[in-house]
Write a protein that holds these residues in place. Structure first.
Motif, PDB file in Angstrom:
ATOM      1  N   SER A   1      28.457 -14.996  43.855  1.00  0.00           N
ATOM      2  CA  SER A   1      27.254 -15.245  44.659  1.00  0.00           C
ATOM      3  C   SER A   1      26.808 -13.994  45.404  1.00  0.00           C
ATOM      4  CB  SER A   1      27.530 -16.370  45.661  1.00  0.00           C
ATOM      5  OG  SER A   1      27.932 -17.540  45.009  1.00  0.00           O
ATOM      6  N   GLY A   2      26.713 -12.887  44.696  1.00  0.00           N
ATOM      7  CA  GLY A   2      26.263 -11.650  45.306  1.00  0.00           C
ATOM      8  C   GLY A   2      27.334 -10.909  46.079  1.00  0.00           C
ATOM      9  N   TRP A   3      28.608 -11.256  45.893  1.00  0.00           N
ATOM     10  CA  TRP A   3      29.679 -10.554  46.588  1.00  0.00           C
ATOM     11  C   TRP A   3      29.790  -9.144  46.039  1.00  0.00           C
ATOM     12  CZ3 TRP A   3      33.912 -14.853  45.880  1.00  0.00           C
ATOM     13  CH2 TRP A   3      33.480 -16.019  46.529  1.00  0.00           C
ATOM     14  N   ARG A   4      30.040  -8.177  46.923  1.00  0.00           N
ATOM     15  CA  ARG A   4      30.044  -6.773  46.535  1.00  0.00           C
ATOM     16  C   ARG A   4      31.477  -6.253  46.377  1.00  0.00           C
ATOM     17  NH1 ARG A   4      25.674  -3.774  47.381  1.00  0.00           N
ATOM     18  NH2 ARG A   4      26.718  -2.150  48.590  1.00  0.00           N
ATOM     19  N   TYR A   5      31.703  -5.589  45.256  1.00  0.00           N
ATOM     20  CA  TYR A   5      33.012  -5.040  44.928  1.00  0.00           C
ATOM     21  C   TYR A   5      32.882  -3.570  44.543  1.00  0.00           C
ATOM     22  CZ  TYR A   5      34.621  -9.894  44.024  1.00  0.00           C
ATOM     23  OH  TYR A   5      34.947 -11.225  44.117  1.00  0.00           O
ATOM     24  N   VAL A   6      33.935  -2.801  44.844  1.00  0.00           N
ATOM     25  CA  VAL A   6      34.131  -1.511  44.193  1.00  0.00           C
ATOM     26  C   VAL A   6      34.968  -1.794  42.956  1.00  0.00           C
ATOM     27  CG1 VAL A   6      35.299   0.714  44.325  1.00  0.00           C
ATOM     28  CG2 VAL A   6      33.964  -0.097  46.267  1.00  0.00           C
ATOM     29  N   LEU A   7      34.499  -1.342  41.810  1.00  0.00           N
ATOM     30  CA  LEU A   7      35.185  -1.589  40.536  1.00  0.00           C
ATOM     31  C   LEU A   7      35.629  -0.251  39.960  1.00  0.00           C
ATOM     32  CD1 LEU A   7      35.783  -3.957  38.499  1.00  0.00           C
ATOM     33  CD2 LEU A   7      33.739  -3.169  37.277  1.00  0.00           C
ATOM     34  N   VAL A   8      36.924  -0.127  39.702  1.00  0.00           N
ATOM     35  CA  VAL A   8      37.463   1.144  39.212  1.00  0.00           C
ATOM     36  C   VAL A   8      38.359   0.888  38.008  1.00  0.00           C
ATOM     37  CG1 VAL A   8      39.342   1.032  40.904  1.00  0.00           C
ATOM     38  CG2 VAL A   8      38.760   3.231  39.873  1.00  0.00           C
ATOM     39  N   LEU A   9      38.286   1.780  37.023  1.00  0.00           N
ATOM     40  CA  LEU A   9      39.132   1.678  35.835  1.00  0.00           C
ATOM     41  C   LEU A   9      40.420   2.443  36.100  1.00  0.00           C
ATOM     42  CD1 LEU A   9      39.295   0.575  32.932  1.00  0.00           C
ATOM     43  CD2 LEU A   9      38.346   2.769  32.155  1.00  0.00           C
ATOM     44  N   ALA A  10      41.507   1.725  36.277  1.00  0.00           N
ATOM     45  CA  ALA A  10      42.793   2.337  36.585  1.00  0.00           C
ATOM     46  C   ALA A  10      43.872   1.622  35.764  1.00  0.00           C
ATOM     47  CB  ALA A  10      43.055   2.282  38.085  1.00  0.00           C
TER      48      ALA A  10
ATOM     49  N   PRO B   1      29.757   3.455  44.539  1.00  0.00           N
ATOM     50  CA  PRO B   1      28.745   2.404  44.402  1.00  0.00           C
ATOM     51  C   PRO B   1      29.419   1.073  44.090  1.00  0.00           C
ATOM     52  CG  PRO B   1      28.731   3.854  42.492  1.00  0.00           C
ATOM     53  CD  PRO B   1      29.654   4.486  43.490  1.00  0.00           C
ATOM     54  N   LYS B   2      28.770  -0.009  44.493  1.00  0.00           N
ATOM     55  CA  LYS B   2      29.363  -1.338  44.341  1.00  0.00           C
ATOM     56  C   LYS B   2      28.621  -2.154  43.285  1.00  0.00           C
ATOM     57  CE  LYS B   2      30.939  -1.218  49.086  1.00  0.00           C
ATOM     58  NZ  LYS B   2      30.408   0.138  49.326  1.00  0.00           N
ATOM     59  N   VAL B   3      29.319  -3.150  42.768  1.00  0.00           N
ATOM     60  CA  VAL B   3      28.741  -4.121  41.845  1.00  0.00           C
ATOM     61  C   VAL B   3      28.755  -5.473  42.541  1.00  0.00           C
ATOM     62  CG1 VAL B   3      29.500  -2.848  39.805  1.00  0.00           C
ATOM     63  CG2 VAL B   3      30.986  -4.628  40.766  1.00  0.00           C
TER      64      VAL B   3
ATOM     65  N   GLY C   1      30.198  -0.102  36.557  1.00  0.00           N
ATOM     66  CA  GLY C   1      28.857  -0.525  36.914  1.00  0.00           C
ATOM     67  C   GLY C   1      28.683  -2.019  36.702  1.00  0.00           C
ATOM     68  N   GLN C   2      27.467  -2.469  36.930  1.00  0.00           N
ATOM     69  CA  GLN C   2      27.175  -3.896  36.863  1.00  0.00           C
ATOM     70  C   GLN C   2      27.483  -4.495  35.492  1.00  0.00           C
ATOM     71  OE1 GLN C   2      26.319  -5.396  39.809  1.00  0.00           O
ATOM     72  NE2 GLN C   2      26.696  -7.296  38.685  1.00  0.00           N
ATOM     73  N   ALA C   3      27.290  -3.711  34.438  1.00  0.00           N
ATOM     74  CA  ALA C   3      27.518  -4.229  33.079  1.00  0.00           C
ATOM     75  C   ALA C   3      28.967  -4.649  32.856  1.00  0.00           C
ATOM     76  CB  ALA C   3      27.121  -3.169  32.046  1.00  0.00           C
ATOM     77  N   GLU C   4      29.903  -4.051  33.601  1.00  0.00           N
ATOM     78  CA  GLU C   4      31.322  -4.382  33.419  1.00  0.00           C
ATOM     79  C   GLU C   4      31.687  -5.744  33.997  1.00  0.00           C
ATOM     80  OE1 GLU C   4      30.816  -0.885  31.912  1.00  0.00           O
ATOM     81  OE2 GLU C   4      30.565  -0.878  34.088  1.00  0.00           O
ATOM     82  N   VAL C   5      30.863  -6.299  34.885  1.00  0.00           N
ATOM     83  CA  VAL C   5      31.229  -7.561  35.543  1.00  0.00           C
ATOM     84  C   VAL C   5      30.227  -8.690  35.341  1.00  0.00           C
ATOM     85  CG1 VAL C   5      32.691  -6.524  37.322  1.00  0.00           C
ATOM     86  CG2 VAL C   5      30.227  -6.749  37.720  1.00  0.00           C
ATOM     87  N   ASP C   6      29.073  -8.398  34.754  1.00  0.00           N
ATOM     88  CA  ASP C   6      28.074  -9.462  34.589  1.00  0.00           C
ATOM     89  C   ASP C   6      28.611 -10.648  33.798  1.00  0.00           C
ATOM     90  OD1 ASP C   6      26.075  -8.373  36.131  1.00  0.00           O
ATOM     91  OD2 ASP C   6      24.990  -7.485  34.447  1.00  0.00           O
ATOM     92  N   TRP C   7      29.525 -10.396  32.870  1.00  0.00           N
ATOM     93  CA  TRP C   7      30.081 -11.485  32.068  1.00  0.00           C
ATOM     94  C   TRP C   7      30.794 -12.519  32.939  1.00  0.00           C
ATOM     95  CZ3 TRP C   7      35.452 -12.384  31.474  1.00  0.00           C
ATOM     96  CH2 TRP C   7      36.293 -11.411  32.034  1.00  0.00           C
ATOM     97  N   ILE C   8      31.378 -12.083  34.052  1.00  0.00           N
ATOM     98  CA  ILE C   8      32.074 -13.023  34.938  1.00  0.00           C
ATOM     99  C   ILE C   8      31.064 -13.924  35.638  1.00  0.00           C
ATOM    100  CG2 ILE C   8      33.616 -13.267  36.913  1.00  0.00           C
ATOM    101  CD1 ILE C   8      34.747 -10.488  36.220  1.00  0.00           C
TER     102      ILE C   8
END
Length: 199
Positions: free
Chosen positions: A106-115, A100-102, A15-22
């Motif tokens: 600059s608002g770029w949308r990613y699928v983020l998966v833990l693998a 769902p995407k994060v 989710g968003q919390a995993e990438v906000d730090w970047i």
């Protein structure tokens, strides 16, 4: 976390919390800090094209480079739990199309998966043996769960920006497969590799 099924396994979707730090720790410009927070000990870039611009592309070499790059990252990760971010450009495979995407940068949308490293190097093969639009099969964003390093290919760049420990960056720029295209950079210089997007 929500999950998506692939290869018979339920993979956690970030989710968003995993990438906000970047996003919170990067800014615009041509410095490495446009992609990587300024909190790492060392930085580098890694291009995906021949070291000399007049050489033809060698797709098998590009694949060997991707595998060597993942191997270096693996040696400098204390965990095999890696967040993999697939950028939704409309032109490249995001692997989990219904996830769902994060948003990052600059608002770029990613699928983020833990693998992990194996999935990073195998989930997005080039179609019909041809490289995709950005010349790498790797995810656009990768970092281990402990955030000890970060790799990012920005939207239309054909190089990776890397931040991590001094040991990781030293290993990267000395690796026999990667050395022609790996370059150490600092946070103040223009990180654009020679021959890319001159300006």
């Amino acid at each position: 976390l929500a999950t998506q099924i692939k290869d018979g396994i339920a993979w956690p979707i970030g989710g968003q919390a995993e990438v906000d730090w970047i996003t919170e720790q990067t800014d615009g410009g041509r410095q490495i800090t446009a992609a990587i927070p300024a909190s790492y000990a060392a930085y580098a870039t890694l291009t995906n094209h021949p070291a000399a611009p007049d050489l033809p592309r060698d797709l098998s070499l590009e694949r060997r480079q991707d595998l060597a790059f993942v191997d270096v990252l693996r040696r400098h990760a204390d965990t095999t739990d890696w967040w993999l971010g697939y950028l939704d450009t409309g032109a490249s495979d995001i692997v989990f199309w219904q996830a769902p995407k994060v948003t990052v940068y600059s608002g770029w949308r990613y699928v983020l998966v833990l693998a992990g490293p194996h999935q990073a190097s195998t989930w997005r093969p080039a179609p019909n043996g041809q490289p995709n639009w950005k010349s790498t099969e790797l995810p656009e964003v990768m970092f281990p769960a402990d955030r000890s390093w970060l790799v990012s290919f920005l939207w239309d760049d054909d190089w990776a920006c890397i931040g991590g420990s001094e040991a990781l960056i030293s290993d990267l720029v000395r690796d026999p497969v990667l050395v022609p295209n790996a370059r150490r950079v600092d946070t103040q210089q223009d990180a654009t590799p020679p021959g890319d997007w001159p300006g």
